[in-house]
Scaffold this active site. Sequence first.
Site, PDB file in Angstrom:
ATOM      1  N   GLU A 279     -18.037  21.288  -2.399  1.00 16.91           N
ATOM      2  CA  GLU A 279     -18.499  19.919  -2.599  1.00 16.91           C
ATOM      3  C   GLU A 279     -19.806  19.600  -1.894  1.00 16.91           C
ATOM      4  O   GLU A 279     -20.557  18.749  -2.356  1.00 16.91           O
ATOM      5  CB  GLU A 279     -17.410  18.934  -2.125  1.00 16.91           C
ATOM      6  CG  GLU A 279     -16.219  18.826  -3.046  1.00 16.91           C
ATOM      7  CD  GLU A 279     -16.587  18.266  -4.411  1.00 16.91           C
ATOM      8  OE1 GLU A 279     -17.304  17.260  -4.482  1.00 16.91           O
ATOM      9  OE2 GLU A 279     -16.145  18.863  -5.420  1.00 16.91           O
TER      10      GLU A 279
ATOM     11  N   SER B 212      43.447 -12.027 -10.217  1.00 17.82           N
ATOM     12  CA  SER B 212      44.436 -12.104  -9.127  1.00 17.82           C
ATOM     13  C   SER B 212      43.893 -11.639  -7.784  1.00 17.82           C
ATOM     14  O   SER B 212      44.572 -11.801  -6.755  1.00 17.82           O
ATOM     15  CB  SER B 212      45.668 -11.271  -9.488  1.00 17.82           C
ATOM     16  OG  SER B 212      46.321 -11.835 -10.616  1.00 17.82           O
TER      17      SER B 212
END
Length: 606
Positions: A90, A360
């Site tokens: 780079e 219930s």
Amino acid sequence: MKVIKTIILSLITLILVLIIAGSILTIVIILQYLPKLPDPSLLLRYNPPVKTTIYDARGIPLADLYAEKRIIVPIKDIPQHLKDAVVAIEDERFYSHSGIDLRGIARAVYRALRSGAITEGGSTITQQLARNVFLTLERTPSRKIMEMLLAMRIEATLSKEEILHLYLNIIYLGEGCYGVESASRTYFGKSVKDLDLAESALLAGIIRSPENYSPLKNRDLAISRQRIVLRKMLELGFISEKEYESALKEELKFSTGKESYWKAPYFVDYVLSILKNDLGFKDIEKNGLSVYTTIDLDIQKKAEEVLKEGLEKAKGYNVSQGALVLIENSNGYIRAMVGGRDYRESQFNRVTQAYRQPGSAFKPFIYTVAIQEGWKPEDTIVDEKISFKIGNKWWIPKNYDERFRGTITLKDALAYSINIPAVKLLYEVGIDKVLDLAIKMGIPLDRSQDRNLAIALGGLTNGVTPLQLAQAFSVWANGGVLIKPVAIKTVLDREGKVLYKSETKPVRVIDTETAKTITEMLENVVKYGTGKRANCGHPCAGKTGTTSDYRDAWFVGFTRRYTACVWMGNDDNTPTRRVTGGMFPAEVWGRLMSYVLANTQPLPLF
């Protein structure tokens, strides 16, 4: 001769004029753009978006959340051969230039003129850093000028190592990865500090064109680019001929690149909602939080397994969905949460978002008030046909099997989940007292709309979630003490500072003796009542719940250590084929609790 002199003088004059004009232009440009440049010292305090990770109770990652998939690593953890590879491909004069590389720019311009296209960039690593942090990606002369000026200011402020460290943690490397650590994990399934030369060269080669050079998309192209990087490293003296040859021969092993789904995804969603809505955290995906939760991944996996298998067995009974939650009694820690059959099909969390009729499963609240009012488990009540006038209409409750048992003890009426004794008991003790108790225990009742005898059979206005029902039942398990469920233990920032820590705040809502009596009555449900299939080999207590037309089937119960709630039904509220809470929900509950308590000493409920 005179003509030649004149030409030479003219050329010299032209060159001088161009130099002076260029100098003036440069000064003008600098004066124009310099005030607009950001302070490069801000880079020393720059905090790029960092992923947040959610962990289970033992520190195992459950999920990564990110706007940019980035993990910051110190420069010491980045191998020298990776740094060398990046510099080589780079910015080969990185260590000698002052931010801009005039030779590199000249070469790039020359090759562009020859080829008629831009074949290489002239930006240094420092320019790329300036562009990524401070500037936009627009391709304009003004932006390029600011980039170059800013690069020089950065070089005057930061050391080369600081610049390289920032660059390697910020640069985009494809597949959603920002920074070399994230890329290393994605492409190679390992930390960047463990990369060898060949792997480092491949990673460095991706920077120029991440989408083209990603080995997960174009493996051959990525390896071709890696070879160019290695050749460049050899030419610049970063590696020896032997290292070069060895790297070329290495067979790279890539990760699949496929991220797994979140572990315990319903729970992760629940944690996120708490972070955002209850604790007020913002930008969670960018702030690099470490969120440590209460979930136990081993128990969670088993919970997912047993619920899935239970739903498969119930499929022929028109059951399409289910939910399960497990809480540790002593601290309220949620150890497992399964919000549905399959998170990929439906993200609706039935543990926390599905308000269903409890049937219930609501009866123990009535019996608790009765015990508080002086009733005893051995006291009797008559199971008989009865009617109540409500307004201008008569309501006639029915038992599940539509028959009457005559005189029956309270403990057996609860164990066998007989409806009429529960309705009569509610009428005797008073609806308001039952509403008050249920609300204290965490059931979201409406004091006006739920003030009716139908609540004895679980007919609630808004319903209840599995998590709320599990919390309420844990009160009996805790001897009458309410401990609210906890999902998050601690939250740390990116530096490890504690931002939040959970606190357990026990609140007594039932006296100990009443809680003990109800626990003994609920133990009978599993011993000889409707919940026999929930038997887990340890002392346990619980209650089945089945709503009218068999739309909901529940089993919620507890051992000394844990409380769990299982629900099954259908999202569209269509009836099942006569599925009761004592069937598949009780079986799933028993299987999970057997696993959780395996290799532990059985403990009495009280």
